[in-house]
Design a protein around this motif. Sequence first.
Motif, short mmCIF file in Angstrom:
data_model
loop_
_atom_site.label_atom_id
_atom_site.label_comp_id
_atom_site.label_asym_id
_atom_site.label_seq_id
_atom_site.Cartn_x
_atom_site.Cartn_y
_atom_site.Cartn_z
N ARG A 30 38.48 38.07 48.70
CA ARG A 30 38.63 39.69 49.13
C ARG A 30 38.32 39.64 50.50
O ARG A 30 36.49 40.04 50.28
CB ARG A 30 38.41 40.19 47.86
N TYR A 43 37.39 42.42 52.47
CA TYR A 43 37.52 43.39 52.81
C TYR A 43 35.75 44.43 52.94
O TYR A 43 35.38 45.67 52.42
CB TYR A 43 38.48 44.46 51.87
N GLN A 68 34.05 36.75 42.76
CA GLN A 68 35.21 37.94 42.60
C GLN A 68 36.38 37.08 41.85
O GLN A 68 37.48 38.20 42.18
CB GLN A 68 35.35 38.23 44.16
#
Length: 236
Positions: free
Chosen positions: A141, A143, A137
Amino acid sequence: MTAKQRNYNRRYPYEYNIFRTLFYMGFLYVVVIPFMKVFYNYEITGKENLPTKAKSGKFIYTANHVSIFDPPMVSMAAMRPIAYMAKKELFVDSEKLSWLVKRLGAFAVDRTKPEIATFKTVRDILATSWSLGVFPQGGIRPYGKLDEVKKGFVVIAKNAKADIVPVGIEGFDGYPKLKPFTRRNVKLHIGKPISYQLPEDEIIYQWGEQISKLAGYENCLPVPASRQSAKETVNT
């Protein structure tokens, strides 16, 4: 006159010797594991999926990226020395973690452009007993959604002829609290190795499928054209 700072995008096999390996494993046993036991309720599953070859270094461990603790947590789950690709900014002497990052065998990458030195370093690391660690990624991140993955880890895997081991980091609910007897939570799930011999889009698809299930993420990565065609054929 100040000495020229070394560029850590190029590292060599001799740097991953028995002494660095002992330092690395000592760091896991003396620092990482006690730290996790004190500050986290953690669980590790999927150890049966870990490579069992005598020389188990030729594998790339790839996880979703939720915190700065991800590298030591993934290494703790695998219980083996892993050299991580890290952004070059972490290797500047003024960076707080620079000393430790360098001594734990990480190497620098420029996110804006690929470098030949990166592929040479990967080749040399995987020629030793060490494994490689990559976070597809890119940045952190946390989320819960897989909607952007850098394809570089697939290029590296194919170039090095190294299979990919997905690791899902699930339920990480923050950095340690300073309150006594208060722990955070995290689960580490080791997935099944993915062959580097598969097509590039299939590797990314399988990685996304495994990580989304292991980490409890929403998978927004595209389905490979080959799988779409097969599905259409079955439906007709």
